[in-house]
Design a protein around this motif. Structure first.
Motif, PDB file in Angstrom:
ATOM      1  N   SER A  40       0.840  -1.199   0.000  1.00 48.10           N
ATOM      2  CA  SER A  40       0.000   0.000   0.000  1.00 48.10           C
ATOM      3  C   SER A  40       0.868   1.240   0.000  1.00 48.10           C
ATOM      4  O   SER A  40       1.796   1.359   0.811  1.00 48.10           O
ATOM      5  CB  SER A  40      -0.920   0.005   1.227  1.00 48.10           C
ATOM      6  N   ILE A  44      -2.112   2.425   6.477  1.00 45.66           N
ATOM      7  CA  ILE A  44      -3.394   1.842   6.855  1.00 45.66           C
ATOM      8  C   ILE A  44      -3.684   2.268   8.288  1.00 45.66           C
ATOM      9  O   ILE A  44      -2.836   2.113   9.175  1.00 45.66           O
ATOM     10  CB  ILE A  44      -3.345   0.306   6.750  1.00 45.66           C
ATOM     11  N   THR A  52      -8.510  -5.126  10.856  1.00 45.96           N
ATOM     12  CA  THR A  52      -8.048  -4.382   9.683  1.00 45.96           C
ATOM     13  C   THR A  52      -7.370  -5.334   8.711  1.00 45.96           C
ATOM     14  O   THR A  52      -7.132  -6.507   9.016  1.00 45.96           O
ATOM     15  CB  THR A  52      -7.089  -3.251  10.090  1.00 45.96           C
ATOM     16  N   LEU A  54      -4.042  -5.554   6.005  1.00 47.64           N
ATOM     17  CA  LEU A  54      -2.811  -5.004   5.441  1.00 47.64           C
ATOM     18  C   LEU A  54      -2.739  -5.468   3.991  1.00 47.64           C
ATOM     19  O   LEU A  54      -2.481  -6.647   3.723  1.00 47.64           O
ATOM     20  CB  LEU A  54      -1.601  -5.496   6.234  1.00 47.64           C
ATOM     21  N   SER A 124      -2.900 -10.319   0.947  1.00 52.49           N
ATOM     22  CA  SER A 124      -3.246  -9.386   2.022  1.00 52.49           C
ATOM     23  C   SER A 124      -3.432 -10.144   3.329  1.00 52.49           C
ATOM     24  O   SER A 124      -3.874 -11.293   3.357  1.00 52.49           O
ATOM     25  CB  SER A 124      -4.530  -8.636   1.672  1.00 52.49           C
ATOM     26  N   VAL A 154       4.085  -2.291   4.143  1.00 46.56           N
ATOM     27  CA  VAL A 154       2.788  -1.701   4.498  1.00 46.56           C
ATOM     28  C   VAL A 154       2.932  -1.051   5.878  1.00 46.56           C
ATOM     29  O   VAL A 154       3.436  -1.687   6.817  1.00 46.56           O
ATOM     30  CB  VAL A 154       1.673  -2.763   4.535  1.00 46.56           C
ATOM     31  N   LEU A 156       1.227   0.498   9.220  1.00 40.47           N
ATOM     32  CA  LEU A 156      -0.008   0.494  10.015  1.00 40.47           C
ATOM     33  C   LEU A 156       0.080   1.571  11.093  1.00 40.47           C
ATOM     34  O   LEU A 156       1.039   1.610  11.873  1.00 40.47           O
ATOM     35  CB  LEU A 156      -0.225  -0.882  10.659  1.00 40.47           C
ATOM     36  N   GLN A 164     -11.148   4.712   9.237  1.00 41.51           N
ATOM     37  CA  GLN A 164     -11.047   3.750   8.135  1.00 41.51           C
ATOM     38  C   GLN A 164     -12.389   3.063   7.952  1.00 41.51           C
ATOM     39  O   GLN A 164     -13.040   2.676   8.921  1.00 41.51           O
ATOM     40  CB  GLN A 164      -9.967   2.710   8.444  1.00 41.51           C
ATOM     41  N   ASP A 173      -9.188   0.737   1.289  1.00 45.91           N
ATOM     42  CA  ASP A 173      -7.824   0.867   0.786  1.00 45.91           C
ATOM     43  C   ASP A 173      -7.393  -0.390   0.067  1.00 45.91           C
ATOM     44  O   ASP A 173      -6.712  -0.350  -0.952  1.00 45.91           O
ATOM     45  CB  ASP A 173      -6.857   1.142   1.947  1.00 45.91           C
ATOM     46  N   ALA A 174      -7.800  -1.551   0.624  1.00 44.55           N
ATOM     47  CA  ALA A 174      -7.399  -2.815   0.009  1.00 44.55           C
ATOM     48  C   ALA A 174      -8.193  -3.083  -1.245  1.00 44.55           C
ATOM     49  O   ALA A 174      -7.679  -3.626  -2.212  1.00 44.55           O
ATOM     50  CB  ALA A 174      -7.587  -3.963   1.001  1.00 44.55           C
TER      51      ALA A 174
END
Length: 235
Positions: A40, A44, A52, A54, A124, A154, A156, A164, A173-174
Motif C-alpha cells: 500500500s 493503513i 483491519t 494489510l 493481504s 505496508v 499500520l 477507516q 484501501d485494500a
C-alpha cells in the motif's frame, strides 16, 4: 516412389510451420511480464480493537497457493535475552498451510490470509483485534517468487477513533488498490489459447492435403498404367 514424393511434399510444408509455431510460442512466453509484489502506498489506519487488512498483492495476477508467503515486522526490536532464537513471523504460510509455531506470540490467533484469493495473487493479511503495539511497518515477502520485486512494505497506524471504512472484511484501501486490468490478462490468455487451437488444426489440414495428394497421384499413375496395358497393339 509416389509415397516418397508425398512425404517430401509434407515435410516441405510441415517443417516451416512447426518452426513458425515454436517461434510464436517462445515470443508469447517472453512477452509475459513477471509478477511484482505491491503493498500500500498510503498508511493503513485502525483503532484499538478494530479488525483491519494489510493490503498486498501481485501484479499481474499470479497463483501463489504453492509458494511460501511471509509477513514480518522489520522494526520489531529483538529480545536481548533471546539473541539466538529463530526468526519469528507475524504470519507464515508454507506448504499450503499456516505455520503457527514460528509466529510471534502476540499475533497468535489474530492473523489470517485470504486463502481463496491466493490463486489470484492476493496475499493481504487480516489482523484482528488491533492493539497499540501493532503499530509499525510490516513486510510481505514471497522468497521463491521469480521476480525483480518479491517484497513490499505496508505501514499500520493505530490511533483511537480511526476513520477507516470497510467493505465486508476488507478496507476500502485494500479494495481500491491498483490491480492489473482483467482484459489484459484475458487478451494474453486468449492469444495463447488461439495458438494452441489453431496450430494443431493447421498441421492436421496440411497432413490431410498431403495424404490426399499422394492418393490422387498414385491413383492417376495406376490408371495410366492400366490404360497402357490394355490398349491394342498397332501393326
Amino acid at each position: 516412389m509416389v509415397l516418397l514424393r508425398g512425404f517430401e511434399l509434407l515435410s516441405s510444408w510441415l517443417l516451416p510451420l512447426l518452426l513458425l509455431s515454436s517461434h510464436a510460442a517462445v515470443r508469447t512466453e517472453e512477452a509475459r511480464e513477471p509478477p511484482l509484489v505491491i503493498g500500500s502506498g498510503a498508511p493503513i489506519r485502525a483503532a484499538p480493537g478494530d479488525d483491519t487488512v494489510l493490503p498486498c498483492h501481485l501484479e499481474p495476477k499470479y497463483d501463489v497457493e504453492g509458494l511460501t508467503v511471509e509477513w514480518s515486522k522489520p522494526d520489531l526490536e529483538a529480545d536481548p535475552a533471546q539473541r539466538l532464537s529463530r526468526v519469528e513471523y507475524v504470519h507464515l504460510y508454507r506448504d499450503r498451510r499456516e505455520v503457527p509455531d514460528m509466529k510471534i506470540r502476540s499475533y497468535l490467533w489474530r492473523t489470517q490470509l485470504f486463502t481463496d484469493d491466493l490463486k489470484d495473487g492476493n496475499i493481504s493479511l487480516k489482523l484482528k483485534n488491533v492493539t497499540l503495539a501493532d503499530q509499525g511497518t510490516y513486510r510481505c515477502f514471497i522468497p521463491k517468487l521469480k521476480s525483480p520485486v518479491t517484497a513490499s512494505i505496508v505501514q499500520l497506524v493505530v490511533a483511537p477513533q480511526s476513520n477507516q471504512s470497510f467493505v465486508g472484511d476488507k478496507p476500502k484501501d485494500a479494495v481500491t488498490l491498483p490491480k492489473p486490468e482483467d482484459h489484459d490478462e484475458t487478451d494474453a490468455a486468449g492469444g495463447r489459447l488461439h495458438l494452441i487451437v489453431v496450430i494443431p488444426l493447421v498441421v492436421l489440414l496440411v497432413i490431410l492435403v498431403a495424404v490426399a495428394a499422394c492418393l490422387f497421384i498414385r491413383k492417376s499413375e495406376k490408371q495410366k498404367y492400366a490404360a497402357a496395358s490394355t490398349s491394342p497393339l498397332t501393326a
